[in-house]
Design a protein around this motif. Structure first.
Motif, PDB file in Angstrom:
ATOM      1  N   VAL A   4       0.820  -1.061   0.178  1.00 17.04           N
ATOM      2  CA  VAL A   4       0.123   0.270  -0.059  1.00 17.04           C
ATOM      3  C   VAL A   4       0.708   1.466   0.332  1.00 17.04           C
ATOM      4  O   VAL A   4       1.290   1.137   0.527  1.00 17.04           O
ATOM      5  CB  VAL A   4      -0.811  -0.011   1.471  1.00 17.04           C
ATOM      6  N   ALA A   5       0.137   2.356  -0.743  1.00 15.18           N
ATOM      7  CA  ALA A   5       1.026   3.682  -0.796  1.00 15.18           C
ATOM      8  C   ALA A   5       0.299   4.519  -0.589  1.00 15.18           C
ATOM      9  O   ALA A   5      -1.378   4.299  -0.103  1.00 15.18           O
ATOM     10  CB  ALA A   5       1.806   4.054  -2.070  1.00 15.18           C
ATOM     11  N   ILE A   6       0.326   5.781   0.304  1.00 11.67           N
ATOM     12  CA  ILE A   6      -0.638   6.800   0.849  1.00 11.67           C
ATOM     13  C   ILE A   6       0.122   7.675   0.668  1.00 11.67           C
ATOM     14  O   ILE A   6       1.030   8.597   0.555  1.00 11.67           O
ATOM     15  CB  ILE A   6      -0.730   6.484   2.495  1.00 11.67           C
ATOM     16  N   ALA A   7      -1.103   8.782  -0.231  1.00 11.88           N
ATOM     17  CA  ALA A   7      -0.787  10.451  -0.392  1.00 11.88           C
ATOM     18  C   ALA A   7      -1.812  10.822   0.125  1.00 11.88           C
ATOM     19  O   ALA A   7      -3.205  10.842   0.570  1.00 11.88           O
ATOM     20  CB  ALA A   7      -1.122  10.030  -1.683  1.00 11.88           C
ATOM     21  N   GLU A   8      -1.127  12.100   1.071  1.00 11.93           N
ATOM     22  CA  GLU A   8      -2.344  13.224   2.042  1.00 11.93           C
ATOM     23  C   GLU A   8      -0.835  14.210   2.182  1.00 11.93           C
ATOM     24  O   GLU A   8      -0.244  13.522   2.639  1.00 11.93           O
ATOM     25  CB  GLU A   8      -2.738  11.867   3.426  1.00 11.93           C
ATOM     26  N   ASP A   9      -1.528  15.225   2.050  1.00  9.58           N
ATOM     27  CA  ASP A   9      -0.751  16.450   2.222  1.00  9.58           C
ATOM     28  C   ASP A   9      -1.198  16.790   3.776  1.00  9.58           C
ATOM     29  O   ASP A   9      -0.211  17.669   4.533  1.00  9.58           O
ATOM     30  CB  ASP A   9      -1.642  17.227   1.837  1.00  9.58           C
ATOM     31  N   HIS A  10      -1.146  16.573   4.593  1.00 12.01           N
ATOM     32  CA  HIS A  10      -1.154  16.145   6.332  1.00 12.01           C
ATOM     33  C   HIS A  10      -0.668  15.376   6.762  1.00 12.01           C
ATOM     34  O   HIS A  10      -1.329  14.073   6.898  1.00 12.01           O
ATOM     35  CB  HIS A  10      -2.734  16.049   6.835  1.00 12.01           C
ATOM     36  N   SER A  12      -0.017  13.741  10.156  1.00 10.39           N
ATOM     37  CA  SER A  12      -0.805  13.525  10.998  1.00 10.39           C
ATOM     38  C   SER A  12      -1.886  12.750  10.723  1.00 10.39           C
ATOM     39  O   SER A  12      -1.514  11.389  11.409  1.00 10.39           O
ATOM     40  CB  SER A  12      -1.250  14.147  12.108  1.00 10.39           C
ATOM     41  N   LEU A  13      -2.359  12.792   9.574  1.00  8.10           N
ATOM     42  CA  LEU A  13      -3.742  11.774   9.016  1.00  8.10           C
ATOM     43  C   LEU A  13      -2.574  10.957   8.095  1.00  8.10           C
ATOM     44  O   LEU A  13      -2.870   9.480   9.052  1.00  8.10           O
ATOM     45  CB  LEU A  13      -4.188  11.686   8.086  1.00  8.10           C
ATOM     46  N   ILE A  14      -1.321  10.414   7.981  1.00 12.04           N
ATOM     47  CA  ILE A  14      -0.627   9.571   7.714  1.00 12.04           C
ATOM     48  C   ILE A  14       0.133   8.615   8.586  1.00 12.04           C
ATOM     49  O   ILE A  14      -0.324   7.230   8.357  1.00 12.04           O
ATOM     50  CB  ILE A  14      -0.176   9.919   6.114  1.00 12.04           C
ATOM     51  N   ASP A  15       0.434   9.335   9.287  1.00 12.96           N
ATOM     52  CA  ASP A  15       0.786   8.682  10.285  1.00 12.96           C
ATOM     53  C   ASP A  15      -0.300   7.688  10.864  1.00 12.96           C
ATOM     54  O   ASP A  15      -0.238   6.323  11.270  1.00 12.96           O
ATOM     55  CB  ASP A  15       1.087   9.436  11.782  1.00 12.96           C
ATOM     56  N   GLY A  16      -1.082   8.009  10.961  1.00 10.52           N
ATOM     57  CA  GLY A  16      -2.519   7.877  11.589  1.00 10.52           C
ATOM     58  C   GLY A  16      -3.159   5.799  10.841  1.00 10.52           C
ATOM     59  O   GLY A  16      -2.903   4.838  10.950  1.00 10.52           O
ATOM     60  N   ILE A  17      -2.896   6.991   9.903  1.00 14.51           N
ATOM     61  CA  ILE A  17      -3.370   5.230   8.734  1.00 14.51           C
ATOM     62  C   ILE A  17      -2.031   4.352   8.419  1.00 14.51           C
ATOM     63  O   ILE A  17      -1.826   3.230   8.808  1.00 14.51           O
ATOM     64  CB  ILE A  17      -3.556   5.383   7.258  1.00 14.51           C
ATOM     65  N   LYS A  18      -1.093   4.472   8.492  1.00 11.76           N
ATOM     66  CA  LYS A  18       0.141   3.746   8.239  1.00 11.76           C
ATOM     67  C   LYS A  18       0.014   3.255   9.796  1.00 11.76           C
ATOM     68  O   LYS A  18       0.444   1.893   9.561  1.00 11.76           O
ATOM     69  CB  LYS A  18       0.751   4.912   8.258  1.00 11.76           C
ATOM     70  N   GLY A  31       5.289   3.580   0.818  1.00 14.17           N
ATOM     71  CA  GLY A  31       5.542   4.871   0.932  1.00 14.17           C
ATOM     72  C   GLY A  31       4.333   5.636   0.947  1.00 14.17           C
ATOM     73  O   GLY A  31       3.252   5.135   1.132  1.00 14.17           O
ATOM     74  N   THR A  32       4.913   6.437   1.910  1.00 11.24           N
ATOM     75  CA  THR A  32       3.642   8.581   1.960  1.00 11.24           C
ATOM     76  C   THR A  32       4.156   8.628   0.996  1.00 11.24           C
ATOM     77  O   THR A  32       5.443   8.778   0.585  1.00 11.24           O
ATOM     78  CB  THR A  32       4.016   8.105   2.889  1.00 11.24           C
ATOM     79  N   ALA A  33       3.191   9.688   0.912  1.00 11.25           N
ATOM     80  CA  ALA A  33       4.025  11.025  -0.016  1.00 11.25           C
ATOM     81  C   ALA A  33       2.768  12.323   0.390  1.00 11.25           C
ATOM     82  O   ALA A  33       1.777  11.925   0.796  1.00 11.25           O
ATOM     83  CB  ALA A  33       3.116  10.774  -1.652  1.00 11.25           C
ATOM     84  N   ASN A  34       2.990  13.101   0.139  1.00 11.72           N
ATOM     85  CA  ASN A  34       2.650  14.546   0.475  1.00 11.72           C
ATOM     86  C   ASN A  34       1.706  15.656  -0.532  1.00 11.72           C
ATOM     87  O   ASN A  34       0.899  16.691   0.066  1.00 11.72           O
ATOM     88  CB  ASN A  34       3.364  15.756   1.278  1.00 11.72           C
ATOM     89  N   ASP A  35       2.511  15.223  -2.102  1.00 10.86           N
ATOM     90  CA  ASP A  35       1.751  15.701  -3.181  1.00 10.86           C
ATOM     91  C   ASP A  35       1.831  14.474  -4.190  1.00 10.86           C
ATOM     92  O   ASP A  35       2.611  13.088  -3.813  1.00 10.86           O
ATOM     93  CB  ASP A  35       1.968  17.322  -3.584  1.00 10.86           C
ATOM     94  N   GLY A  36       1.022  15.124  -5.080  1.00  9.16           N
ATOM     95  CA  GLY A  36       0.375  14.506  -6.229  1.00  9.16           C
ATOM     96  C   GLY A  36       1.551  13.649  -6.584  1.00  9.16           C
ATOM     97  O   GLY A  36       1.602  12.703  -7.195  1.00  9.16           O
TER      98      GLY A  36
END
Length: 206
Positions: A4-10, A12-18, A31-36
């Motif tokens: 799973v990859a997660i993209a979200e500009d907040h 804290s929300l990424i951290d919660g899902i992760k 991996g995670t990302a904060n922009d498209g």
């Protein structure tokens, strides 16, 4: 293992899902990302099975990112993740090729259900989405039917195949099939034959 990859500009929300996903034995956050743009780079590098992406992001929004991901990696499943439950936002994500749609104010367990569902090839809509669309007669359509789905239902009533519908609406055949599956589920039907019967009974063959 579901990658799973997660993209979200907040963040804290990424951290919660992760944090939620990391406790699952069958799921790995690659991996995670904060922009498209960062998301696209991540997908190209890691090629995850599932992408959870916000719709409103800097540089490249989730809708455009989804289109590019599905073009380059058609087998990657995308889940839209946003505060927006408007018909237009849902329709745009589906047309871009998303397999599901989640609201940010839903329980995190809903994310787990969605990830596992779309990984198996299903579609998934957040149970809290209450949007209803109106058809051309301004009568409410049962459940959550987007304007695009009403349009497709009309073509189904005319006996058109998914390929013919895709060509007529200038969208992908996968998008048409996804809409069909969604409508069957939303309307409480059990197969393609019932979808056509429903469309004819409700006089969608306009």
């Amino acid at each position: 293992m579901i990658r799973v990859a997660i993209a979200e500009d907040h963040q804290s929300l990424i951290d919660g899902i992760k944090l939620l996903l990391e406790y699952e034995e069958d799921i790995e956050v690659v991996g995670t990302a904060n922009d498209g743009e960062a998301l696209l780079d991540l997908v190209r590098l890691k090629q995850p099975n599932i992408v959870i992406t916000d719709i409103r992001m800097p540089k490249c929004d989730g809708i455009m990112a989804t289109k590019k991901i599905k073009k380059e990696f058609p087998h990657t499943k995308v889940l839209g993740f946003t505060m927006f439950d408007q018909r237009e936002a849902i329709e745009q994500m589906l047309d871009a090729g998303a397999s599901g749609y989640l609201l940010k104010n839903s329980p995190l367990d809903e994310v787990l259900k969605a990830v596992r569902s779309v990984y198996k090839g299903n579609t998934y809509f957040d149970c809290n989405i209450k949007v209803e669309a109106e058809d051309d007669t301004n009568k409410k359509t049962k459940g959550l039917l987007t304007k695009r789905q009403v349009e497709i239902l009309g073509l189904v009533a005319q006996g058109k195949t998914s390929r013919e519908i895709a060509d007529e609406l200038f969208i992908g055949i996968h998008t048409v099939d996804t809409h069909r599956k969604n409508m069957i589920r939303i309307l409480g039907l059990h197969g393609k034959g019932e979808l056509m019967r429903y469309a004819l009974e409700k006089k969608y063959n306009f």
